[in-house]
Write a protein that holds these residues in place. Structure first.
Motif, PDB file in Angstrom:
ATOM      1  N   SER A  30       0.825  -1.206   0.000  1.00  0.00           N
ATOM      2  CA  SER A  30       0.000   0.000   0.000  1.00  0.00           C
ATOM      3  C   SER A  30       0.864   1.262   0.000  1.00  0.00           C
ATOM      4  O   SER A  30       0.545   2.243  -0.672  1.00  0.00           O
ATOM      5  CB  SER A  30      -0.930   0.004   1.222  1.00  0.00           C
ATOM      6  OG  SER A  30      -1.766   1.138   1.206  1.00  0.00           O
ATOM      7  N   THR A 250      -5.834   0.896   2.374  1.00  0.00           N
ATOM      8  CA  THR A 250      -5.977   0.408   0.997  1.00  0.00           C
ATOM      9  C   THR A 250      -7.226   0.977   0.315  1.00  0.00           C
ATOM     10  O   THR A 250      -7.257   1.082  -0.915  1.00  0.00           O
ATOM     11  CB  THR A 250      -6.019  -1.129   0.959  1.00  0.00           C
ATOM     12  OG1 THR A 250      -7.038  -1.612   1.855  1.00  0.00           O
ATOM     13  CG2 THR A 250      -4.688  -1.714   1.373  1.00  0.00           C
ATOM     14  N   ASN A 253      -6.191   3.701  -1.666  1.00  0.00           N
ATOM     15  CA  ASN A 253      -5.511   3.331  -2.911  1.00  0.00           C
ATOM     16  C   ASN A 253      -6.527   3.238  -4.051  1.00  0.00           C
ATOM     17  O   ASN A 253      -6.257   3.664  -5.185  1.00  0.00           O
ATOM     18  CB  ASN A 253      -4.792   1.991  -2.775  1.00  0.00           C
ATOM     19  CG  ASN A 253      -3.520   2.070  -1.956  1.00  0.00           C
ATOM     20  OD1 ASN A 253      -3.339   1.329  -0.994  1.00  0.00           O
ATOM     21  ND2 ASN A 253      -2.612   2.965  -2.319  1.00  0.00           N
TER      22      ASN A 253
END
Length: 291
Positions: A30, A250, A253
């Motif tokens: 990540s 995440t 992301n």
């Protein structure tokens, strides 16, 4: 035992190597993705999340050392605790910054507090409460190593967590109030009504709840006292510390601000009315146009 070893395993258990490795690897991936996204979209305001993710990597590496090298090491315990406990402060700060960007784009008049006030107030609260937690945890480690009563240090840690849970709950109220006001108004910017803005709000709410869940777990764990049921069973650490935080990191992301938030639009709004049907370009779109 070495000179820096405690007479007991301070964790309450020997950390599992598998969880430590999974933590280091997932946060590491990540971190690299966030770094690539930072360079691609030039969202410098969001760089703080990389600091937190990198700190998680360090924390889990030292948990691995505790597992494989020396579970009694006070140094390994203190380092992993410091980095894993401090990292969410940076994730929370990233959330505050993203909300401030949302307010800037949607309209400052719809926010309960000015964007800068949100960042300053809640970051200060996070830093102070985390410092209290670290002090309490350090005193607990020393008391346990010396065979002394750790009730007072545990209460210090508990106080820091209780204040942090409350302050972040207040932030959640601010976030929800802002989202509700924007949703109820018809004269907000075109972007505020777009699918991207809704996805950004979804990311803000989801990651905020995950961080709050993790903090509530820490509060309950501490309230049970040193070597309570939660703190002495690593499965709870994995499910309620590692999992919520890695999901929060995440999530950003996949729903990165560079993709969802329009670039500084002081000039982009020139000549456009609030009712314009032409949406503002995001950082991702502007970057792609240059290629």
């Amino acid at each position: 035992m070495g000179p820096n070893d405690a007479t007991i395993v301070i964790y309450g258990y020997t950390p599992a190597l598998a969880l430590a490795v999974i933590g280091a690897v997932t946060f590491g991936i990540s971190t690299l993705l966030h770094l690539a996204q930072l360079l691609r979209y030039r969202t410098w305001y969001f760089a703080i999340i990389i600091v937190g993710a990198a700190m998680e990597v360090v924390g889990y590496i030292f948990r691995a050392l505790s597992s494989r090298v020396d579970p009694y090491s006070v140094i390994y315990f203190v380092v992993q605790y410091f980095f894993i406990v401090c990292a969410p402060v940076f994730f929370s700060a990233a959330i505050y910054v993203v909300l401030s960007r949302f307010i800037d784009k949607a309209g400052k008049q719809y926010a309960p507090l000015p964007p800068k006030v949100i960042i300053i107030v809640f970051v200060i609260l996070d830093v102070v409460t985390t410092a209290i937690q670290i002090a309490g945890a350090a005193l607990i480690g020393k008391a346990e190593s010396d065979g002394k009563d750790s009730t007072t240090p545990n209460n210090i840690l508990l106080a820091g967590l209780a204040i942090q849970v409350f302050s972040f709950a207040v932030f959640l109220v601010v976030l929800c109030a802002c989202a509700w006001r924007v949703w109820q108004q018809k004269d907000v910017t075109v972007w505020a009504r777009s699918a991207r803005a809704q996805l950004l709000l979804l990311a803000l709410v989801t990651t905020s709840l995950l961080i709050e869940l993790r903090t509530i777990f820490r509060l309950i764990e501490t309230a049970q006292g040193v070597f309570g049921y939660l703190s002495s069973h690593e499965v709870f650490f994995g499910c309620l510390e590692y999992l919520p935080v890695v999901l929060a990191v995440t999530t950003w992301n996949f729903l990165h601000p560079g993709i969802l938030v329009p670039k500084d639009d002081a000039t982009a709004l020139a000549g456009r009315g609030l009712n314009s049907t032409a949406p503002l370009a995001t950082d991702a779109e502007r970057t792609q146009d240059k290629v």
